[in-house]
Design a protein around this motif. Structure first.
Motif, PDB file in Angstrom:
ATOM      1  N   THR A 324      61.248  -9.697  32.941  1.00 56.04           N
ATOM      2  CA  THR A 324      60.968 -10.734  31.947  1.00 56.04           C
ATOM      3  C   THR A 324      62.186 -10.894  31.051  1.00 56.04           C
ATOM      4  OG1 THR A 324      60.028  -9.203  30.315  1.00 56.04           O
ATOM      5  CG2 THR A 324      58.530 -10.111  31.970  1.00 56.04           C
ATOM      6  N   ASN A 325      62.418 -12.141  30.621  1.00 53.30           N
ATOM      7  CA  ASN A 325      63.517 -12.435  29.697  1.00 53.30           C
ATOM      8  C   ASN A 325      64.831 -11.822  30.182  1.00 53.30           C
ATOM      9  OD1 ASN A 325      61.611 -13.741  28.058  1.00 53.30           O
ATOM     10  ND2 ASN A 325      61.186 -11.863  26.915  1.00 53.30           N
ATOM     11  N   GLY A 420      66.404  -5.092  30.539  1.00 49.39           N
ATOM     12  CA  GLY A 420      65.795  -3.812  30.205  1.00 49.39           C
ATOM     13  C   GLY A 420      64.296  -3.796  30.447  1.00 49.39           C
ATOM     14  N   SER A 421      63.718  -4.984  30.624  1.00 52.47           N
ATOM     15  CA  SER A 421      62.277  -5.064  30.915  1.00 52.47           C
ATOM     16  C   SER A 421      61.930  -4.414  32.241  1.00 52.47           C
ATOM     17  CB  SER A 421      61.821  -6.528  30.918  1.00 52.47           C
ATOM     18  OG  SER A 421      62.563  -7.290  31.861  1.00 52.47           O
ATOM     19  N   GLN A 425      57.390  -0.423  29.308  1.00 52.38           N
ATOM     20  CA  GLN A 425      56.086   0.183  29.589  1.00 52.38           C
ATOM     21  C   GLN A 425      54.987  -0.858  29.750  1.00 52.38           C
ATOM     22  OE1 GLN A 425      55.171   3.372  26.907  1.00 52.38           O
ATOM     23  NE2 GLN A 425      53.657   4.265  28.279  1.00 52.38           N
ATOM     24  N   SER A 426      55.133  -1.999  29.092  1.00 54.46           N
ATOM     25  CA  SER A 426      54.121  -3.047  29.227  1.00 54.46           C
ATOM     26  C   SER A 426      54.053  -3.583  30.648  1.00 54.46           C
ATOM     27  CB  SER A 426      54.413  -4.191  28.254  1.00 54.46           C
ATOM     28  OG  SER A 426      55.659  -4.797  28.561  1.00 54.46           O
ATOM     29  N   ILE A 427      55.141  -3.451  31.404  1.00 60.48           N
ATOM     30  CA  ILE A 427      55.161  -3.889  32.797  1.00 60.48           C
ATOM     31  C   ILE A 427      54.830  -2.734  33.735  1.00 60.48           C
ATOM     32  CG2 ILE A 427      56.617  -4.765  34.665  1.00 60.48           C
ATOM     33  CD1 ILE A 427      58.091  -6.445  32.665  1.00 60.48           C
ATOM     34  N   THR A 428      55.489  -1.590  33.549  1.00 61.17           N
ATOM     35  CA  THR A 428      55.299  -0.478  34.473  1.00 61.17           C
ATOM     36  C   THR A 428      53.883   0.069  34.454  1.00 61.17           C
ATOM     37  OG1 THR A 428      56.087   1.100  32.807  1.00 61.17           O
ATOM     38  CG2 THR A 428      57.718   0.178  34.319  1.00 61.17           C
TER      39      THR A 428
END
Length: 500
Positions: A324-325, A420-421, A425-428
């Motif tokens: 993301t981003n 860095g996304s 942790q919000s993704i992993t």
């Protein structure tokens, strides 16, 4: 006599014969069941329990199997717990794990019967002590690290439930640690607004026996000598000129560095961008939007194309990574011919680099690796005293030996990821089926020669529900068609029998 004859006549009746036959068959079946249970009881526990769970908590990956197959040293596992009171999932997994190698020795020690064992091993109850005599290393794994409790439910509702099972990850990490004599230290930079690594990533590094430390380059005159990898995670401010030169010197000496950018791209960090430019990596303006490889119509949530090989490709199967981003990068000619720069993660050619003013279409690099082979020629000085002429032959032999030993090739490695996304942790944690953490840990491990990525994530114990998202022809057939056929068939049979 008449009574005896009457009894004999009773046993000769058809009803009695059928009854005796039934009793005999019952006895035979019971005998078969008892013998079968006795035989099954002799089968090792590792093979008696079938894993029918959706998360396959007893399945052991090829990574662990390969590690255990190649074990050269004996590994002892002392389980300090009451076996009968231990969760069956732990006992079963331990048995299965040990069965994969004759080098693994598991011994259960009851701390109730042998309370001194806790003092001898300097640990607590419900702990596994893993040790290797050849290396002299010892570590421990708690049951709480294998069966991860739901802390929220425990503190707020007083109920005990578990969210993850991490048997393989914990044990494989421990076995790797006690059998591997090589230690690797990763220094994470501070002082530039860097982000903090999530517990998911630090746990994976710990499983791989990596030591994670911090270094503030502004407070140092050089990068620590024991630094095997310099990690910079999402810096928001630039390096000073002295720090940038320190990074150049570190890489020129065969060092390894890994940089992940956050919301601030290298274009906004000129000193750091200058170092990357020497290695053929330049930032593209704006954020990357990819309409052809995006998540549910959000153009800035993209699934990059992977072109990985070697260590980077270990255990990469689905090639599904979510960013993301993300900022884009372009690869240019490096400053030196000895530098080789390649892309391992990129957008599609239908992507756009979007700024407030422009949208530039093209294919953009999202992850790249630059390597440089460095020849070290530390020449040994030979004595040039008065006796040089008398020892000419000996000096020539020494010179030849010194020349062959002094030429040692080293490889510097610079890994740059523009988002860095990748390890946010919000993704992993939200999408554990993706391979974000796998590609990241592979990129870390690739910096260490002869090291395999052995960090294995925990398996979720959450309930999985089957839902029908699209009621197509097959769904309608299963829901309505099959029951209708059964009902109609039953009615036809009933109707025929009624008329007969």
């Amino acid at each position: 006599m008449n009574k005896i004859k009457s009894l004999k006549n009773i046993f000769r009746t058809s009803g009695t014969k059928h009854g005796a036959y039934s009793v005999g068959m019952t006895v035979l079946v019971l005998a078969v069941v008892i013998v079968f249970n006795l035989v099954v009881g002799q089968i090792p526990e590792a093979y008696r329990n079938l894993d029918v769970s959706s998360t396959k908590i007893y399945d052991i990956s090829d990574t662990t199997t390969e590690l255990l197959d190649n074990l050269d040293s004996e590994v002892d596992m002392k389980v300090l717990a009451v076996k009968d009171d231990t969760d069956e999932r732990i006992t079963t997994f331990l048995s299965r794990y040990a069965s994969l190698s004759d080098k693994i020795n598991v011994e259960w020690i009851d701390p109730v019967l042998h309370p001194s064992a806790l003092t001898d091993y300097d640990t607590t109850e419900n702990t596994i002590v893993i040790s290797c005599e050849d290396t002299g290393k010892t570590t421990t794994v708690s049951f709480n690290d294998i069966l991860v409790m739901d802390q929220y439910s425990y503190y707020y509702y007083g109920t005990t439930s578990y969210t993850e099972f991490d048997g393989e990850g914990q044990l494989t990490g421990a076995v790797n640690y006690v059998t591997n004599e090589a230690d690797h230290t990763i220094y994470q930079t501070t002082g530039h607004g860097e982000s903090t690594l999530s517990t998911t990533i630090t746990d994976l590094m710990e499983k791989n026996s990596y030591t994670l430390s911090e270094v503030n380059l502004l407070m140092s005159t050089s990068i620590p000598e024991d630094c095997d990898l310099l990690l910079m995670y999402a810096p928001t401010t630039d390096l000073s000129e002295d720090e940038a030169q320190m990074l150049r010197d570190y890489l020129a000496g065969g060092g390894k560095a890994m940089i992940l950018f956050g919301d601030t791209s290298s274009a906004d960090l000129p000193n750091l961008a200058g170092v990357l430019s020497e290695y053929g990596i330049e930032a593209a303006d704006g954020y990357i939007a990819d309409p052809t490889r995006c998540y549910q119509g959000n153009y800035y949530y993209i699934f990059p194309e992977l072109s990985v090989s070697g260590d980077l490709a270990d255990n990469i199967s689905s090639e599904m990574v979510l960013l993301t981003n993300a900022h884009g990068m372009n690869l240019t000619d490096p400053e030196r011919d000895t530098i080789s720069t390649t892309s391992f993660m990129s957008s599609s050619d239908q992507a756009y680099a979007v700024t407030e003013e422009t949208q530039q279409q093209g294919s953009y690099t999202l992850g790249a690796v630059a390597t440089e082979t460095i020849e070290s020629t530390d020449e040994e000085e030979s004595d040039s005293g008065d006796d040089a002429e008398t020892d000419t032959a000996e000096a020539e032999d020494t010179s030849d030996s010194a020349e062959s030993d002094s030429e040692e090739a080293m490889e510097s490695r610079l890994t740059v990821i523009s988002a860095g996304s990748l390890i946010d942790q919000s993704i992993t944690d939200t999408f554990p089926q993706l391979e974000n953490t796998q590609i990241f840990m592979n990129a870390v491990t690739a910096n260490f020669e002869g090291v395999q990525n052995l960090s294995i994530e925990a398996k979720s114990l959450g309930t999985e529900y089957n839902t029908i998202q699209h009621t197509g022809v097959l769904s309608l057939l299963v829901i309505f068609g099959i029951p209708a056929v059964i009902l109609i068939g039953g009615f036809v049979v009933w109707f025929r029998r009624r008329r007969a």
